[in-house]
Scaffold this motif. Sequence first.
Motif, PDB file in Angstrom:
ATOM      1  N   LEU A  51     -56.942  69.296  49.707  1.00 58.31           N
ATOM      2  CA  LEU A  51     -58.165  69.330  48.912  1.00 58.31           C
ATOM      3  C   LEU A  51     -59.239  70.229  49.531  1.00 58.31           C
ATOM      4  CD1 LEU A  51     -58.460  65.537  47.960  1.00 58.31           C
ATOM      5  CD2 LEU A  51     -57.856  67.434  46.444  1.00 58.31           C
ATOM      6  N   HIS A  52     -59.260  70.323  50.847  1.00 58.85           N
ATOM      7  CA  HIS A  52     -60.286  71.113  51.524  1.00 58.85           C
ATOM      8  C   HIS A  52     -59.915  72.591  51.668  1.00 58.85           C
ATOM      9  CE1 HIS A  52     -62.076  67.243  52.791  1.00 58.85           C
ATOM     10  NE2 HIS A  52     -63.173  67.949  52.973  1.00 58.85           N
ATOM     11  N   PHE A  53     -58.610  72.890  51.781  1.00 55.53           N
ATOM     12  CA  PHE A  53     -58.223  74.239  52.190  1.00 55.53           C
ATOM     13  C   PHE A  53     -57.276  74.961  51.239  1.00 55.53           C
ATOM     14  CE2 PHE A  53     -59.210  71.923  56.148  1.00 55.53           C
ATOM     15  CZ  PHE A  53     -60.281  72.703  56.581  1.00 55.53           C
ATOM     16  N   ALA A  54     -56.694  74.279  50.249  1.00 49.54           N
ATOM     17  CA  ALA A  54     -55.869  74.957  49.255  1.00 49.54           C
ATOM     18  C   ALA A  54     -56.763  75.621  48.202  1.00 49.54           C
ATOM     19  CB  ALA A  54     -54.911  73.968  48.587  1.00 49.54           C
ATOM     20  N   LEU A  55     -56.181  76.523  47.450  1.00 50.07           N
ATOM     21  CA  LEU A  55     -56.916  77.214  46.387  1.00 50.07           C
ATOM     22  C   LEU A  55     -56.799  76.424  45.089  1.00 50.07           C
ATOM     23  CD1 LEU A  55     -58.387  79.949  45.520  1.00 50.07           C
ATOM     24  CD2 LEU A  55     -56.138  80.585  44.629  1.00 50.07           C
ATOM     25  N   ARG A  59     -62.114  74.792  41.145  1.00 49.10           N
ATOM     26  CA  ARG A  59     -63.279  74.806  42.026  1.00 49.10           C
ATOM     27  C   ARG A  59     -64.261  75.904  41.600  1.00 49.10           C
ATOM     28  NH1 ARG A  59     -63.617  72.532  47.040  1.00 49.10           N
ATOM     29  NH2 ARG A  59     -61.360  72.495  47.347  1.00 49.10           N
ATOM     30  N   TYR A  60     -63.732  76.949  40.974  1.00 52.32           N
ATOM     31  CA  TYR A  60     -64.556  78.092  40.559  1.00 52.32           C
ATOM     32  C   TYR A  60     -64.987  77.992  39.100  1.00 52.32           C
ATOM     33  CZ  TYR A  60     -62.792  80.034  44.898  1.00 52.32           C
ATOM     34  OH  TYR A  60     -62.480  80.220  46.221  1.00 52.32           O
ATOM     35  N   LEU A  61     -64.112  77.441  38.265  1.00 54.03           N
ATOM     36  CA  LEU A  61     -64.409  77.307  36.841  1.00 54.03           C
ATOM     37  C   LEU A  61     -64.100  75.866  36.441  1.00 54.03           C
ATOM     38  CD1 LEU A  61     -62.696  80.652  35.787  1.00 54.03           C
ATOM     39  CD2 LEU A  61     -65.151  80.239  35.870  1.00 54.03           C
ATOM     40  N   PRO A  62     -65.041  74.954  36.680  1.00 61.06           N
ATOM     41  CA  PRO A  62     -64.757  73.521  36.521  1.00 61.06           C
ATOM     42  C   PRO A  62     -64.704  73.026  35.087  1.00 61.06           C
ATOM     43  CG  PRO A  62     -67.035  73.857  37.197  1.00 61.06           C
ATOM     44  CD  PRO A  62     -66.388  75.208  37.236  1.00 61.06           C
ATOM     45  N   GLU A  63     -65.124  73.852  34.126  1.00 63.75           N
ATOM     46  CA  GLU A  63     -65.120  73.388  32.738  1.00 63.75           C
ATOM     47  C   GLU A  63     -63.699  73.017  32.299  1.00 63.75           C
ATOM     48  OE1 GLU A  63     -66.427  76.151  33.785  1.00 63.75           O
ATOM     49  OE2 GLU A  63     -68.594  75.845  33.548  1.00 63.75           O
ATOM     50  N   GLY A  64     -63.543  71.817  31.804  1.00 56.02           N
ATOM     51  CA  GLY A  64     -62.242  71.356  31.338  1.00 56.02           C
ATOM     52  C   GLY A  64     -61.375  70.773  32.437  1.00 56.02           C
ATOM     53  N   SER A  65     -61.831  70.798  33.678  1.00 54.44           N
ATOM     54  CA  SER A  65     -61.050  70.242  34.780  1.00 54.44           C
ATOM     55  C   SER A  65     -61.242  68.732  34.858  1.00 54.44           C
ATOM     56  CB  SER A  65     -61.480  70.888  36.095  1.00 54.44           C
ATOM     57  OG  SER A  65     -60.974  70.160  37.199  1.00 54.44           O
ATOM     58  N   ALA A  66     -60.165  68.054  35.253  1.00 52.18           N
ATOM     59  CA  ALA A  66     -60.230  66.602  35.402  1.00 52.18           C
ATOM     60  C   ALA A  66     -60.593  66.187  36.815  1.00 52.18           C
ATOM     61  CB  ALA A  66     -58.889  65.982  35.014  1.00 52.18           C
ATOM     62  N   ILE A  67     -60.500  67.128  37.776  1.00 46.47           N
ATOM     63  CA  ILE A  67     -60.716  66.725  39.173  1.00 46.47           C
ATOM     64  C   ILE A  67     -61.778  67.565  39.884  1.00 46.47           C
ATOM     65  CG2 ILE A  67     -58.313  65.969  39.357  1.00 46.47           C
ATOM     66  CD1 ILE A  67     -57.905  68.489  41.173  1.00 46.47           C
ATOM     67  N   ALA A  68     -62.367  68.537  39.212  1.00 50.08           N
ATOM     68  CA  ALA A  68     -63.299  69.442  39.897  1.00 50.08           C
ATOM     69  C   ALA A  68     -64.419  68.677  40.592  1.00 50.08           C
ATOM     70  CB  ALA A  68     -63.875  70.451  38.903  1.00 50.08           C
ATOM     71  N   HIS A  69     -64.890  67.637  39.951  1.00 52.62           N
ATOM     72  CA  HIS A  69     -65.990  66.874  40.540  1.00 52.62           C
ATOM     73  C   HIS A  69     -65.549  66.043  41.740  1.00 52.62           C
ATOM     74  CE1 HIS A  69     -63.955  64.053  37.899  1.00 52.62           C
ATOM     75  NE2 HIS A  69     -64.570  63.048  38.511  1.00 52.62           N
ATOM     76  N   LEU A  70     -64.245  65.914  41.916  1.00 51.09           N
ATOM     77  CA  LEU A  70     -63.724  65.139  43.038  1.00 51.09           C
ATOM     78  C   LEU A  70     -63.381  66.008  44.245  1.00 51.09           C
ATOM     79  CD1 LEU A  70     -61.291  62.774  41.086  1.00 51.09           C
ATOM     80  CD2 LEU A  70     -63.619  62.269  41.863  1.00 51.09           C
ATOM     81  N   LEU A  71     -63.352  67.324  44.065  1.00 50.30           N
ATOM     82  CA  LEU A  71     -62.980  68.210  45.163  1.00 50.30           C
ATOM     83  C   LEU A  71     -64.058  68.178  46.239  1.00 50.30           C
ATOM     84  CD1 LEU A  71     -61.602  71.303  43.203  1.00 50.30           C
ATOM     85  CD2 LEU A  71     -60.298  69.587  44.469  1.00 50.30           C
TER      86      LEU A  71
END
Length: 275
Positions: A51-55, A59-71
Amino acid sequence: MADPVTNGPVERREPPAFNVPRPVLLLLMAIVGVYLLVSSLDWEMQEQVLLHFALFPSRYLPEGSAIAHLLPGGAGPVFWTPVTYTFLHGGLEHLVVNSVWLLAFGSPLAVRFGAGRFFLFYFLCGAAGAFLHVYLYPGSDIPVVGASAAISGLMGGAARFVFLSGGPLGALGGRGAGNPYAPRRRASIFGALRDRRTLIFVVVWVGVNFLFGSTALGSALGAEQVAWEAHLGGFLMGLFIFGFFDPLRLSPSGGPGNVGYGEWLEKDPHGRDGF
């Protein structure tokens, strides 16, 4: 040949049997070391490393993501993950394959560039692959790991000189092989692509990556997670920026001027440090 300083004969040294340039060896040790360290952690810690070091494109375009807020990590990973993802690998097979290609294509470039240029070139290619993947998969929650995009950039850079007269593959087509690492000059982008062998190399490389990454063939062989678009981004980056890093001269034809590199390599077999 006389030594210009002592006027005595020049001592000719036999190259060592295991002659991996220092920058490549250091990079390989870092990649293997990170893999062993992460593998020794429990699953929860491995998940945190991921979660900290993978791409993560999300993380860059969070719209529509289910986990962006958890990264985790705040803004920092936005800047470091395009580099750190190249040190993470999904398994031993992934690590071994990338290590073999790093040794094969990293060695001639490290000798030619020197340490500073080599590392910068490598990580720029890795970042280019990362950002192309993010662009093509905006908001994706699937992490990307591995050095493949950066190593693909090494392949793209190598395509600018390996087929020239005096280069590692210069004997193909009757031009004669020279030093096992590189000729003294390089081809322009268009000069390289006009060479039939270089063009075949590029087409085959793109075709193989496409087959493994975007068709049922990759899934059948267990390679369904190949991020071939990231490979393509790294490869194109390496192909186009090679001339900005190469300290040697431009030779559109790769002709008779490719002499003297063997003597230079004997004096400095690991390449020059810095820029």
